[in-house]
Design a protein around this motif. Structure first.
Motif, short mmCIF file in Angstrom:
data_model
loop_
_atom_site.label_atom_id
_atom_site.label_comp_id
_atom_site.label_asym_id
_atom_site.label_seq_id
_atom_site.Cartn_x
_atom_site.Cartn_y
_atom_site.Cartn_z
N UNK A 1 58.75 21.19 39.26
CA UNK A 1 57.38 21.72 39.24
C UNK A 1 57.33 23.09 39.90
N UNK A 2 58.02 23.22 41.02
CA UNK A 2 58.02 24.50 41.75
C UNK A 2 58.93 25.52 41.07
N UNK A 3 60.03 25.06 40.52
CA UNK A 3 60.97 25.96 39.85
C UNK A 3 60.36 26.56 38.58
N UNK A 4 59.75 25.74 37.76
CA UNK A 4 59.19 26.21 36.49
C UNK A 4 57.98 27.11 36.70
N UNK A 5 57.31 26.96 37.83
CA UNK A 5 56.09 27.73 38.08
C UNK A 5 56.23 28.75 39.19
N UNK A 6 57.48 29.08 39.55
CA UNK A 6 57.75 30.09 40.57
C UNK A 6 57.01 29.78 41.87
N UNK A 7 56.93 28.50 42.21
CA UNK A 7 56.25 28.02 43.42
C UNK A 7 54.76 28.35 43.41
N UNK A 8 54.21 28.49 42.21
CA UNK A 8 52.79 28.84 42.07
C UNK A 8 52.04 27.82 41.22
N UNK A 9 52.54 26.59 41.17
CA UNK A 9 51.84 25.54 40.40
C UNK A 9 50.45 25.31 40.97
N UNK A 10 50.37 25.24 42.30
CA UNK A 10 49.08 25.22 42.98
C UNK A 10 49.07 26.37 43.99
N UNK A 11 48.02 26.46 44.79
CA UNK A 11 47.93 27.57 45.73
C UNK A 11 48.98 27.41 46.83
N UNK A 12 49.90 28.34 46.92
CA UNK A 12 50.93 28.27 47.98
C UNK A 12 50.35 28.77 49.30
N UNK A 13 51.07 28.57 50.41
CA UNK A 13 50.63 29.11 51.70
C UNK A 13 50.86 30.62 51.75
N UNK A 14 49.97 31.36 51.15
CA UNK A 14 50.19 32.78 50.89
C UNK A 14 50.43 33.60 52.15
N UNK A 15 49.64 33.35 53.20
CA UNK A 15 49.83 34.15 54.42
C UNK A 15 51.17 33.82 55.07
N UNK A 16 51.55 32.56 55.03
CA UNK A 16 52.84 32.17 55.59
C UNK A 16 54.00 32.83 54.86
#
Length: 361
Positions: free
Chosen positions: A229-244
């Protein structure tokens, strides 16, 4: 204000240049008029941060094209379950080498999902060392072999890693990732919570072989527990911890600016030497928990002759601006976590305090 020496085990010290860079951009990132925390994770401004962070990590750790970099949430504790969900099929065994509390927790989670086995353990000696590789037992039916590369509570660290051909080597590197050079190609999968060496809490970095992700049988696995899920969506399937992820990028920029992993490893060895020499030269007053051959460069654990002296030392340390020196309750005493961002001056100051305290007592 008076200087603070941060020896916290995690969340831990962050490089001042990284914090200062984030502070400068906090209210207006890249002329957007917004904080990076306010940007859409689908925006081009955030995407640039996301990609640059991945590329910097790949460059600094020399991660080959065979491996994928994923940004996941849930900490290493979620990886204890996510790993077997993806790799531990019904006819395979998850092999675990026990070197501390975190590897105990990892095998416990995996046992809920499939068959596990303890390939080696140093629990009987209260985890004072890393098992000799000659005493690690594998099986032809192994799905993977799991190790914890550094043990924060006990102050031990793997100096050499197993060379495996029969199964992927998996490592929880939460407390020593990016602290020394290593051959990533040896590993099928590496995972690490960011809050010790990489950045703030909230981000987990997973470095996994693409063929492992692609071959995982996960039809029965919830979507958010699949590496694919993370690989196919470049870790952007849902909202990632953007500030982190943004601050992780700032830390990586700092590592690059000081000369990369080679310089960082030299600095970490020097910091550890300063404290371990103090322990060894005052043997009988300060006693290290870890055997010398297994000593960690990240977590220096030691005790004093009795609990009363330990409490007095920690009280004095707190008065002098030292933070986070209390040892874990399972072994007591003291623990100095000297992760990447802890400067040499802090270790020298701790050495001087240890010598002063011994002379006074």
């Amino acid at each position: 204000m008076s200087p603070v020496y941060n020896f916290n085990a995690g969340p831990a010290a962050l490089p001042k240049p990284a914090l200062e860079a984030a502070q400068k951009e906090l209210l207006n990132f890249n002329h957007t008029g917004m904080s990076v925390m306010e940007l859409s994770h689908r925006s081009s401004d955030y995407d640039a941060v996301h990609q640059q962070t991945k590329q910097l990590l790949k460059k600094l750790m020399n991660i080959p094209d065979t491996h994928e970099i994923l940004f996941i949430q849930g900490g290493a504790s979620l990886q204890f379950a996510m790993l077997p969900y993806n790799l531990l099929s019904s006819n395979k065994i998850g092999q675990y080498v026990l070197t501390g509390s975190w590897s105990e927790k990892a095998v416990k989670e995996a046992s809920f999902i499939g068959e596990t086995n303890i390939a080696a353990s140093t629990k009987e000696s209260n985890y004072t060392s890393i098992p000799d590789l000659k005493n690690v037992h594998f099986s032809d039916n192994d799905a993977y072999v799991h190790i914890t590369s550094n043990n924060t509570i006990y102050g031990t660290q793997w100096k050499q890693f197993p060379d495996l051909t029969h199964a992927p080597l998996v490592a929880d590197m939460s407390s020593d990732i990016l602290s020394r050079s290593l051959d990533v190609e040896k590993f099928g999968l590496i995972y690490a919570g960011a809050q010790k060496n990489l950045g703030p809490s909230g981000v987990t970095v997973v470095i996994a072989k693409k063929e492992i992700i692609d071959s995982a049988q996960t039809n029965h696995v919830p979507t958010m527990l699949r590496y694919s899920t993370f690989s196919k969506n470049d870790s952007l399937y849902n909202t990632p911890p953007t500030f982190g992820i943004y601050l992780l990028g700032k830390v990586l920029e700092w590592v690059e600016s000081i000369g990369g992993l080679t310089k960082l490893e030299e600095a970490n060895e020097e910091k550890a030497r300063v404290i371990y020499e103090t322990i060894d030269e005052n043997n009988g007053f300060f006693s290290g928990h870890a055997e010398a051959s297994s000593r960690s460069l990240m977590n220096v654990t030691f005790t004093l002759p009795n609990e009363e002296l330990s409490k007095s030392f920690l009280t004095l340390a707190k008065e002098r601006g030292f933070v986070g020196l209390n040892g874990h309750r399972s072994i007591g005493g003291c623990r100095a976590s000297i992760y990447n961002a802890v400067p040499l001056e802090a270790c020298v100051a701790l050495r001087d305090l240890m010598i002063e305290f011994k002379q006074a007592n």
